[in-house]
Design a protein around this motif. Sequence first.
Motif, mmCIF file in Angstrom:
data_model
loop_
_atom_site.group_PDB
_atom_site.id
_atom_site.type_symbol
_atom_site.label_atom_id
_atom_site.label_comp_id
_atom_site.label_asym_id
_atom_site.label_seq_id
_atom_site.Cartn_x
_atom_site.Cartn_y
_atom_site.Cartn_z
ATOM 1 N N TRP A 120 0.856 -1.186 0.000
ATOM 2 C CA TRP A 120 0.000 0.000 0.000
ATOM 3 C C TRP A 120 0.894 1.238 0.000
ATOM 4 O O TRP A 120 1.938 1.264 0.647
ATOM 5 C CB TRP A 120 -0.899 0.009 1.231
ATOM 6 C CG TRP A 120 -1.957 -1.047 1.189
ATOM 7 C CD1 TRP A 120 -1.776 -2.386 1.339
ATOM 8 C CD2 TRP A 120 -3.336 -0.856 0.976
ATOM 9 N NE1 TRP A 120 -2.964 -3.050 1.229
ATOM 10 C CE2 TRP A 120 -3.958 -2.119 1.011
ATOM 11 C CE3 TRP A 120 -4.136 0.254 0.762
ATOM 12 C CZ2 TRP A 120 -5.324 -2.305 0.839
ATOM 13 C CZ3 TRP A 120 -5.497 0.076 0.593
ATOM 14 C CH2 TRP A 120 -6.080 -1.187 0.617
ATOM 15 N N GLU A 123 -0.343 7.757 0.975
ATOM 16 C CA GLU A 123 -0.879 8.843 0.148
ATOM 17 C C GLU A 123 -0.768 10.195 0.859
ATOM 18 O O GLU A 123 -0.309 11.167 0.275
ATOM 19 C CB GLU A 123 -2.340 8.565 -0.186
ATOM 20 C CG GLU A 123 -2.971 9.562 -1.128
ATOM 21 C CD GLU A 123 -2.420 9.485 -2.538
ATOM 22 O OE1 GLU A 123 -2.493 10.501 -3.235
ATOM 23 O OE2 GLU A 123 -1.911 8.427 -2.944
ATOM 24 N N THR A 133 -3.179 4.080 0.131
ATOM 25 C CA THR A 133 -3.982 3.758 -1.053
ATOM 26 C C THR A 133 -3.371 2.586 -1.787
ATOM 27 O O THR A 133 -2.162 2.334 -1.717
ATOM 28 C CB THR A 133 -4.074 4.963 -2.023
ATOM 29 O OG1 THR A 133 -2.765 5.313 -2.444
ATOM 30 C CG2 THR A 133 -4.768 6.143 -1.389
ATOM 31 N N ARG A 137 -8.603 1.979 -4.085
ATOM 32 C CA ARG A 137 -8.963 1.789 -2.684
ATOM 33 C C ARG A 137 -8.090 2.657 -1.782
ATOM 34 O O ARG A 137 -6.931 2.904 -2.087
ATOM 35 C CB ARG A 137 -8.770 0.315 -2.305
ATOM 36 C CG ARG A 137 -9.651 -0.611 -3.099
ATOM 37 C CD ARG A 137 -9.347 -2.059 -2.849
ATOM 38 N NE ARG A 137 -9.494 -2.371 -1.428
ATOM 39 C CZ ARG A 137 -8.831 -3.331 -0.819
ATOM 40 N NH1 ARG A 137 -7.984 -4.071 -1.479
ATOM 41 N NH2 ARG A 137 -9.017 -3.575 0.458
ATOM 42 N N SER A 138 -8.668 3.083 -0.662
ATOM 43 C CA SER A 138 -7.878 3.821 0.306
ATOM 44 C C SER A 138 -8.319 3.428 1.713
ATOM 45 O O SER A 138 -9.462 3.034 1.930
ATOM 46 C CB SER A 138 -8.010 5.326 0.093
ATOM 47 O OG SER A 138 -9.305 5.751 0.436
#
Length: 170
Positions: A120, A123, A133, A137-138
């Motif tokens: 991931w 961000e 993110t 998706r976050s």
Amino acid sequence: MSIALHMLMVVLLCLCIPSARAAETPAGEEAAANNPVGLQPLQELSATKDKPLFSPARRPPPKPAAPVARQEPPPPPPAPPSLVVLGIVSENGDGRAAIRASGAGDKVLRVRTGDHVSGWKVERIEPRRLVLTQGERSVDFALFGGTPKAAKSAKAAERRIPRLKVVTPD
């Protein structure tokens, strides 16, 4: 009748009989040569008797069915990383976060915006939260929160912050 006449008739008969036989034979042989079925004996031609040509049961063999390609469902998206935000430091607009990921044991990791944690991407680092993110998706991690939450839009995040009302005595 004279013998000469008698002899003439015999000679004519001898000449006519072979030509009559020759006229009959080539016609039969020509018909057999033009029709190959005519050359075969009738015992060998039993297929039309066993399976009549115009019978409703007489059908061509069915075409083989094309194999249907089975599509596997897409794999479920990977779960967000299990981590705890230990602290966030902001300096001149550049944020850094100290986190402890579940796979790293007791090791404390320091991350910046753009770093990767368990696949991931970091961000944003805000004063009280860390946003990771992965594609569309976050995931949101609060500084003193327990479990990650799906990130909302900026307006929704503002609505979650309680506003203080100033009450003045009358």
